[in-house]
Design a protein around this motif. Sequence first.
Motif, PDB file in Angstrom:
ATOM      1  N   ASN A 197       0.629  -1.294  -0.009  1.00 22.04           N
ATOM      2  CA  ASN A 197       0.102  -0.018  -0.017  1.00 22.04           C
ATOM      3  C   ASN A 197       1.003   1.281   0.143  1.00 22.04           C
ATOM      4  OD1 ASN A 197       0.744  -0.710   2.506  1.00 22.04           O
ATOM      5  ND2 ASN A 197      -1.301  -0.134   3.598  1.00 22.04           N
ATOM      6  N   SER A 243       0.639   4.004  -1.319  1.00 16.88           N
ATOM      7  CA  SER A 243      -0.012   5.370  -1.863  1.00 16.88           C
ATOM      8  C   SER A 243      -1.035   5.694  -0.917  1.00 16.88           C
ATOM      9  CB  SER A 243      -0.515   5.009  -3.397  1.00 16.88           C
ATOM     10  OG  SER A 243      -1.954   4.679  -3.045  1.00 16.88           O
ATOM     11  N   PHE A 244      -1.445   6.925  -0.858  1.00 17.95           N
ATOM     12  CA  PHE A 244      -2.353   7.267  -0.132  1.00 17.95           C
ATOM     13  C   PHE A 244      -3.987   6.821  -0.387  1.00 17.95           C
ATOM     14  CE2 PHE A 244      -0.318  11.398   1.909  1.00 17.95           C
ATOM     15  CZ  PHE A 244       0.488  10.407   2.786  1.00 17.95           C
ATOM     16  N   MET A 245      -3.901   6.153  -1.504  1.00 16.74           N
ATOM     17  CA  MET A 245      -5.423   5.437  -1.822  1.00 16.74           C
ATOM     18  C   MET A 245      -5.302   4.280  -0.867  1.00 16.74           C
ATOM     19  SD  MET A 245      -6.962   6.413  -4.591  1.00 16.74           S
ATOM     20  CE  MET A 245      -8.112   5.750  -5.725  1.00 16.74           C
ATOM     21  N   ASP A 246      -4.369   3.440  -0.641  1.00 17.42           N
ATOM     22  CA  ASP A 246      -4.358   2.441   0.212  1.00 17.42           C
ATOM     23  C   ASP A 246      -3.843   2.616   1.578  1.00 17.42           C
ATOM     24  OD1 ASP A 246      -5.578   0.602  -1.512  1.00 17.42           O
ATOM     25  OD2 ASP A 246      -4.091   0.506  -2.835  1.00 17.42           O
ATOM     26  N   TYR A 247      -2.849   3.312   1.667  1.00 22.57           N
ATOM     27  CA  TYR A 247      -2.307   3.784   3.093  1.00 22.57           C
ATOM     28  C   TYR A 247      -3.427   4.779   3.556  1.00 22.57           C
ATOM     29  CZ  TYR A 247       0.464   4.847   7.068  1.00 22.57           C
ATOM     30  OH  TYR A 247       0.968   4.943   8.279  1.00 22.57           O
ATOM     31  N   LEU A 248      -4.133   4.391   4.700  1.00 22.08           N
ATOM     32  CA  LEU A 248      -5.100   5.221   4.998  1.00 22.08           C
ATOM     33  C   LEU A 248      -4.889   6.182   6.353  1.00 22.08           C
ATOM     34  CD1 LEU A 248      -7.865   2.293   4.877  1.00 22.08           C
ATOM     35  CD2 LEU A 248      -6.968   4.218   3.062  1.00 22.08           C
ATOM     36  N   MET A 299       6.913  10.369  -9.949  1.00 23.01           N
ATOM     37  CA  MET A 299       5.287  10.116 -10.459  1.00 23.01           C
ATOM     38  C   MET A 299       5.157  11.252 -11.449  1.00 23.01           C
ATOM     39  SD  MET A 299       3.789   9.422  -6.654  1.00 23.01           S
ATOM     40  CE  MET A 299       1.837   9.337  -7.377  1.00 23.01           C
ATOM     41  N   PHE A 312       1.667   6.781 -11.968  1.00 27.12           N
ATOM     42  CA  PHE A 312       2.577   5.475 -11.605  1.00 27.12           C
ATOM     43  C   PHE A 312       3.148   4.816 -12.476  1.00 27.12           C
ATOM     44  CE2 PHE A 312      -0.370   5.860  -7.516  1.00 27.12           C
ATOM     45  CZ  PHE A 312       0.618   5.898  -6.649  1.00 27.12           C
ATOM     46  N   ARG A 369     -13.674   2.348   4.500  1.00 28.90           N
ATOM     47  CA  ARG A 369     -12.758   2.543   5.566  1.00 28.90           C
ATOM     48  C   ARG A 369     -12.694   3.834   5.992  1.00 28.90           C
ATOM     49  NH1 ARG A 369      -8.430  -0.505   7.143  1.00 28.90           N
ATOM     50  NH2 ARG A 369      -8.799   1.019   9.007  1.00 28.90           N
ATOM     51  N   ARG A 370     -12.845   5.031   5.049  1.00 30.02           N
ATOM     52  CA  ARG A 370     -12.870   6.294   5.563  1.00 30.02           C
ATOM     53  C   ARG A 370     -14.168   6.793   4.398  1.00 30.02           C
ATOM     54  NH1 ARG A 370      -6.912   8.209   4.404  1.00 30.02           N
ATOM     55  NH2 ARG A 370      -7.664   7.164   2.288  1.00 30.02           N
ATOM     56  N   ASP A 388     -13.521   6.797   0.455  1.00 32.63           N
ATOM     57  CA  ASP A 388     -12.694   5.730  -0.132  1.00 32.63           C
ATOM     58  C   ASP A 388     -13.475   4.747  -0.888  1.00 32.63           C
ATOM     59  OD1 ASP A 388     -10.364   6.397   1.172  1.00 32.63           O
ATOM     60  OD2 ASP A 388     -10.544   5.159   2.938  1.00 32.63           O
ATOM     61  N   TYR A 389     -12.848   4.231  -1.742  1.00 33.19           N
ATOM     62  CA  TYR A 389     -13.482   2.964  -2.328  1.00 33.19           C
ATOM     63  C   TYR A 389     -14.135   2.092  -1.511  1.00 33.19           C
ATOM     64  CZ  TYR A 389     -11.851   4.132  -7.310  1.00 33.19           C
ATOM     65  OH  TYR A 389     -11.660   4.654  -8.343  1.00 33.19           O
ATOM     66  N   ILE A 410      -6.034  -6.210   0.769  1.00 34.00           N
ATOM     67  CA  ILE A 410      -5.395  -5.721   2.100  1.00 34.00           C
ATOM     68  C   ILE A 410      -6.374  -5.093   3.122  1.00 34.00           C
ATOM     69  CG2 ILE A 410      -3.224  -5.543   1.327  1.00 34.00           C
ATOM     70  CD1 ILE A 410      -3.600  -2.463   1.223  1.00 34.00           C
ATOM     71  N   HIS A 411      -7.320  -4.545   2.682  1.00 38.40           N
ATOM     72  CA  HIS A 411      -8.545  -4.297   3.624  1.00 38.40           C
ATOM     73  C   HIS A 411      -9.414  -5.149   4.017  1.00 38.40           C
ATOM     74  CE1 HIS A 411      -6.597  -0.273   2.986  1.00 38.40           C
ATOM     75  NE2 HIS A 411      -7.065  -0.259   1.555  1.00 38.40           N
TER      76      HIS A 411
END
Lengths: 783, 292
Positions: free
Chosen positions: A698, A700-705, B1, B43, B189-190, B193-194, B263-264
């Motif tokens: 993770n 990136s800030f997409m997945d690292y929350l 990036m 990316f 999650r927040r 978020d997706y 991962i979530h």
Amino acid sequence: MTAKYVGQPVKRNEDPRLLTGQALFVDDVHLPDMLHAAFLRSDYAHARILSIDTTAAKEMPGVVAVYTAEDLGDFWQPSPMIVQPPPTLEDIVFNPRPQIPLAKDMVRHIGDPVAVVIAESRYIAEDAAEQIWVDYEPLEVVTDIEKALEPDSPLVYEDLGTNLASHVRQEKGNYAAAAKKADLIIKRRMVIDRGAAAAMENRGIVVDWDAKTQHMTMWNTTQAPIPIRNGLAATLGLSEHQVRVIAPFVGGGFGPKIMLLQPEEVLLPWAAMRLCRPIKWIEDRRENFLGTTQERGQIHAVEAAFSKDGKILGLKDIFLHDTGAYNPYGLTIPLNTQTHSMGVYDVPNFYTEFKVVFTNKMIVTPVRGAGRPQGIFLVERMMDLAAKELGIDPVEIRRRNLIPADAFPVHHSIIGQDFIEAIYDSGNFQPLVEKARLLIGYDKFVTEEQPKLRAAGKHIGIGLAPFVESTGVGPYEGARITVESSGKVNLVTGVGTQGQSHFTSFAQIAAEQLGVAVQDVEVTTGDTDQFHWGTGTFASRGAVVAGNAIFAAAKRVRAKILAKASEVLDAPEEELELKDGAIRIADIPEKSISLGELAMLANPLRGAVEPGTEPGLEATEYFGPKYGTTASGVAAMIVEVDPDTMLIDIKKFVIAHDCGTVINPMVVDGQIHGGVSMGIGHSFYEQLIYDENGQLLNASFMDYLVPRSTDMPPSIEIAHQETKSPLNPMGSKGVGEAGAIPIPAVLAQALENALNIDGLELLEMPLSPGRLFELAQAAKNRD
Amino acid sequence: MKPAPFEYHAPATVEQALELLATHGYDAKILAGGQSLIPTMNFRLAQPAILIDMNNIPALRYIEPTPAGGVRIGAMTRYQTAERSPLIAERAPLVAEALPHIAHPQIRTRGTMGGAIAHADPAAELPAVCVALGARFKLRRGTQERWIAAEDFFVGLFTTLLEPDELLLEIELPPLPARSAWAFTEVARRHGDYALVGVAAGITLDDAGNCADVRLSFLSVGDRAVLAHNAIAALKGHPPTAETIAHAAAIAAADDIAPNADIHASVDYRRHLAKTLAQRALTQAAERASAG
Ligand SMILES: Cc1cc2nc3c(=O)[nH]c(=O)nc-3n(C[C@H](O)[C@H](O)[C@H](O)COP(=O)(O)OP(=O)(O)OC[C@H]3O[C@@H](n4cnc5c(N)ncnc54)[C@H](O)[C@@H]3O)c2cc1C
């Protein structure tokens, strides 16, 4: 009387500049002819480098240079260790493996720098980095700290023959003897995983070598400009005065920016000297995840011995600490864990042992909290478990174990991060607990509200956790204060600033002594041409160590002012008053002189002075404490959980805090707010997830929350208590990490209480909705 | 990036865009709101040689009523425009309810309705909503137009029936049946978020109070937006009671979806969420239908 500024919520001097975009950050530095750097970082967590082909990259238009380890020749040297293990620790294992500028034969973690491209733009540099062909031989990877110590584990350093980086044992009293007398022994395994510092501003460097003046200027997002200047000079073979390091405004440090002589920091100055052109490198977010150090990553086997009335007789903790692929920061974090594992409690016997383990992951160095949250987590969790076992209210069991107010200073006979025995200088924990208990409304919640809410099907719980924070550690800082002929005051100190409001808090200390407005004290931090003695901003030490140096310097300038004014106004010093930028005789307001005029008189252009006279109204002072101060606090929260989705909602959060003399309560509150949000992040949202190949999943800030405003409690109520530190004249203690420290402990406690599932124990951090679901299922299935 | 080099075109009409696509096809990428494409380019996961920017084509920005009582939405309509549209609020309340769950206001001012459909992220709200509503999409390649039903359009992870030289032009939402009501819910999650799992539900009641029709779709439970056929069949013809809804939700979670772990969220947690959320969304839709 002089105006009172210390203790006042003075508005921040730096805000107008920051809010109107007038503050200089490293990326704002644009120099003529400037080149841009991009790093090629390893995609493998562990691999041998067979060959590197940079031909295609070098041929691309706009590419000025490409360097690999081989190109560095003799310049390729491991960086010095930033922190050595305390020489006072006996019988320890320590295998130093400092950072290196570029990977030579071996890459040891994802993101290990392999090559650097210098080009006319960052775009071109990145395009070229893609054209570098590295032939890797992938090797077996070790990411798990328990497996890393098994005999057949892959080795991060083959020459060591082990992944053991360090082994340390310490004891206070005699745990084994205490355990024999215990009515209750609790043993648990606790796991704390990694998180990122995730500062808003990533790392960045602009370096300019002026061949004509033989002078180097570096703008750097560092927390430690002076050590970097000295280290760079040594590395590059320059005199220290040929190097100027400027840490301008920096968007958050949180620990990783204390790292020094990192690959980027050594390579770019070296390249700038060869190319005779300025170079800029601004780390991007992905790179920050892969190239900036991280923290947490410990597994504990904890044991606690209690008497049946809930008194803790002893604590035993054996833990593994993940240091990642290198260990440049020595033992700071695990030592902090050791010295914080007794928390606010009178723990007469404590056995603590750790093994530091190399893994194929990013290097671990302090991140806000720096080992402290782990120690607090384990002792607080033990208190909760004991409370449950013994049928004692969780707040009550804590009360019974608090260190009494008359016991200070408390000696722990455990060596800490500052190389000497951990000592709590001062504190008063009982009233702090009471303050937090009242603020959160503990009794009413437990006896009235919670039963009603539970009956209505709500899952809502409460937690309360005290903590200590070792702060204000040495060795020393300094400050120079000058009254200018304009009457304004110039204050310079060596520490850098990453958002801690130094421009205000420091100004308040000086303004109060000199009788000027806070706005009239102009503070400069983090510029080695202005001040070149000091170590840096870390361990919540700025306000304590630099603050007291400023206090001392201001007092000396005040004395000079009084002496000079006494002479000029022909009046005894006792009758003089410093106020509103002037010195006057208390009873005769007309008879006065402005500070500016006095400064001019103190710096005459012609005429004779007494031999030995120092010019100007200026003083430089240093402060080094005997040992670090101990701040403390008690956090409490009420949290609701949706038991079906496991989403949480922190309904109420309070904290009672004691950092001795509060210089600016608004600033202290701000530090706590930030710490709390970081603590919430590292407890429920932020987790760096590596797979078994050592890939960070993770980055990136997409997945690292990182928690957002919507994830924060509606408010953070703060009560201050001021137990002055006897270790410094101002009586102050630090607060930078405070907010982050108790959150794992208090959240686990509150969530357990909210879910109220038989056998559910939350003994790991961070949690997440998915993990709570798994743990709850497991507890239910065990029944 | 920073993205790899690319050639940039900004056509002013659909025809010009189609011409460019016909010439460059596989090498080209359409740039709509850029909220998915630009990050992937930064990316360097996508390195299109040619970018065809659709933002200068005003003809693709509209929200209009259809004579049948539905809504047509031009592909380049921003989320934010749709979110504020009274026509969508009235004729497609499910869309209105789902839109605020998509990312954040900043992203919704740029992201487009067509971009979300063409991108076909299995975790996106709009594809699942379109599947639930039985929407259809207008595609064009050269001068050839075709219409594809939402459920057929999404064929896999980020994969649709769109050809490389084909444009998505319009989303058409059918009129809503009488005595139907809708609900959308998700767990993220927040906020913004997706979603870990999301559910769109619709219930149409007959005169006896039984479910004349049921629509139930999921996001984030597999490689595409999923219409829960088994759950729909289980509930259809029955009154929407707590029991029938719980039963249908359990069927959906067990038989209609094939969630992945990431991962979530684990597979078990996703199934559990799917059941919980399906139950909540169906209950809310049923309540709204009987109230309405
Ligand atoms: C921080 C963040 C959070 C987000 N959270 C969510 C979320 O919670 N839910 C969610 O659904 N989305 C989320 N998104 C994605 C966002 O909704 C995107 O805007 C959307 O998925 C794509 O729309 P776009 O207009 O930006 O398309 P672009 O990014 O421009 O394009 C996406 C893809 O579709 C293709 N394409 C676009 N338009 C057409 C067309 N008319 N014809 C053919 N092909 C086309 C492009 O070539 C590209 O491959 C998030 C994005 C960000 C940055």
